[in-house]
Scaffold this active site. Structure first.
Site, short mmCIF file in Angstrom:
data_model
loop_
_atom_site.label_atom_id
_atom_site.label_comp_id
_atom_site.label_asym_id
_atom_site.label_seq_id
_atom_site.Cartn_x
_atom_site.Cartn_y
_atom_site.Cartn_z
N SER A 170 0.84 -1.19 0.00
CA SER A 170 0.00 0.00 0.00
C SER A 170 0.88 1.25 0.00
CB SER A 170 -0.94 -0.03 1.21
OG SER A 170 -1.85 1.05 1.16
N THR A 171 0.83 2.07 1.04
CA THR A 171 1.60 3.31 1.09
C THR A 171 3.09 3.03 0.94
OG1 THR A 171 -0.06 4.20 2.60
CG2 THR A 171 2.00 5.43 2.39
N HIS A 185 -2.74 -0.98 -3.24
CA HIS A 185 -3.88 -0.10 -2.95
C HIS A 185 -3.74 1.19 -3.75
CE1 HIS A 185 -4.30 -2.13 1.26
NE2 HIS A 185 -4.77 -2.88 0.28
N MET A 239 -0.05 0.87 5.28
CA MET A 239 -0.73 1.11 6.54
C MET A 239 -1.85 0.08 6.73
SD MET A 239 -2.65 4.57 7.76
CE MET A 239 -3.98 4.25 6.62
N ASP A 244 -4.11 -5.20 6.06
CA ASP A 244 -4.56 -5.97 4.91
C ASP A 244 -3.51 -7.02 4.55
OD1 ASP A 244 -6.17 -6.80 2.83
OD2 ASP A 244 -5.50 -5.24 1.44
#
Length: 361
Positions: free
Chosen positions: A180-181, A207, A301, A304
């Site tokens: 993600s991030t 994401h 973050m 998941d």
């Protein structure tokens, strides 16, 4: 736009807007003078655009930057470059260049600024390493793709869970990656080090909103040995290809005869706010017990992927790799995975490709 974004933080308990800048040159001067904790910046700016400004900031006075981007093809490409140059994250403007309905992303922008404020400056300084791969496709095919120097092994680079004795290097494999991030830069450091004849397909969940995953795939494909593409409904899953889940769709797979095909699902609701979801990918692939899996969870973050990892581990042969805290922009998803006690290895991001190949070659 500057006034509207400043007003987002007017009543925030811990964030204060200390100044605004008219253009990129103005921004660079004020950042050096005021030393802010976080900067928000548009990709499209007069005099000095967002990308050029970002490169200067990272060279002169590194600071976490959250980009604002237009929802256009060019905007997506520029945003991917911004991630490569060191931006922490981005927010899509809902109404184009002059977005009068910017208030629609108020909560998202505030949340990402809060997150960016926690990113250590030293991790932003590593952005330059990504530029080394700009010529990779012109290298002879026999040349090693591992261009960046290996980092010193730290305490976290260790096996923390026994590897299954049933693991066989000759059985059919699939690689699953969730991030993600900070993911675009992390993916670049992993995917560009894989050889052209990579012996397994790779399914990736990053994401990201619709429209941006295609630009991410095209960028990675341009600088990698393996083929990288945005996954398409019904296409055959093949070794040596990395398939990135399109924004807005869960990435799944089904068996058709002796091969496997991509399934894109926009009917199943988002999981914990995410579609695509790493948990959904892992859970779906767990049904194919005939495949040995390598599951990789990188910077991001939240948690998941951790529930899906447990499902994978309980239904077949799985090697689980988590990115270390030392290299994560955000040590959320890998930390949650490690806490399940199902992770086999924790390694720095520049060692993930090597660790994957260890179990495949």
């Amino acid at each position: 736009m500057r006034k509207m974004i400043s007003d987002f933080f007017k009543d925030h308990p811990t964030i204060e807007v200390i100044d605004t800048a008219r253009n990129g040159k103005d921004a660079i001067e004020k950042i050096q003078q005021l030393k802010p904790d976080v900067v928000t910046m548009d990709v499209e700016m007069p005099e000095l655009n967002g990308l050029e400004t970002l490169k200067c900031i990272m060279d002169i006075s590194p600071v976490p930057v959250v980009m604002l981007s237009s929802f256009t093809e060019n905007g997506a490409k520029q945003t991917m470059l911004a991630m490569e140059y060191g931006a922490v994250d981005f927010v899509t403007k809902p109404g184009g260049t002059i977005s009068l309905d910017i208030h629609k992303v108020k909560d998202e922008l505030i949340h990402k600024v809060e997150l960016a404020a926690k990113v250590p400056i030293e991790k932003l300084r590593k952005h330059g390493s990504s530029i080394k791969y700009s010529y990779i496709k012109n290298m002879p095919r026999g040349t090693s793709a591992g261009i960046s120097e290996k980092q010193t092994v730290t305490e976290s680079n260790r096996s923390i869970h026994p590897v299954q004795t049933k693991w066989s290097k000759t059985s059919e494999k699939i690689v699953l990656i969730g991030t993600s991030t900070g993911g675009p830069r992390a993916l670049q450091q992993v995917i560009t080090k894989l050889p052209k004849a990579f012996p397994a397909p790779i399914l990736i969940v990053q994401h990201m909103p619709p429209g941006f995953t295609k630009s991410l795939a095209e960028r990675l494909n341009h600088i990698s040995y393996v083929q990288v593409k945005e996954a398409e409904q019904g296409e055959k899953v093949e070794a040596g290809t990395a398939y990135i889940a399109p924004g807005g769709f869960h990435l799944k797979m089904k068996k058709v005869g002796s091969h496997y095909e991509i399934v894109l699902d926009d009917k199943e609701p988002p999981r914990a706010g995410h579609r695509p979801s790493v948990d959904v990918l892992f859970e779906n692939i767990s049904q194919f017990e005939e495949l040995d899996k390598i599951a990789v969870i990188m910077t991001g973050m939240g948690n998941d992927g951790s529930k899906g990892l447990m499902t994978l581990k309980r239904t077949g042969n799985v090697i689980a790799i988590a990115e270390s805290a030392e290299t994560c922009i955000v040590f959320g998803m890998p930390k949650a995975a490690i806490e399940t006690q199902f992770v086999d290895e924790v390694v720095n991001v520049d060692e993930i490709a090597e660790t994957m190949l260890k179990y495949l070659s």
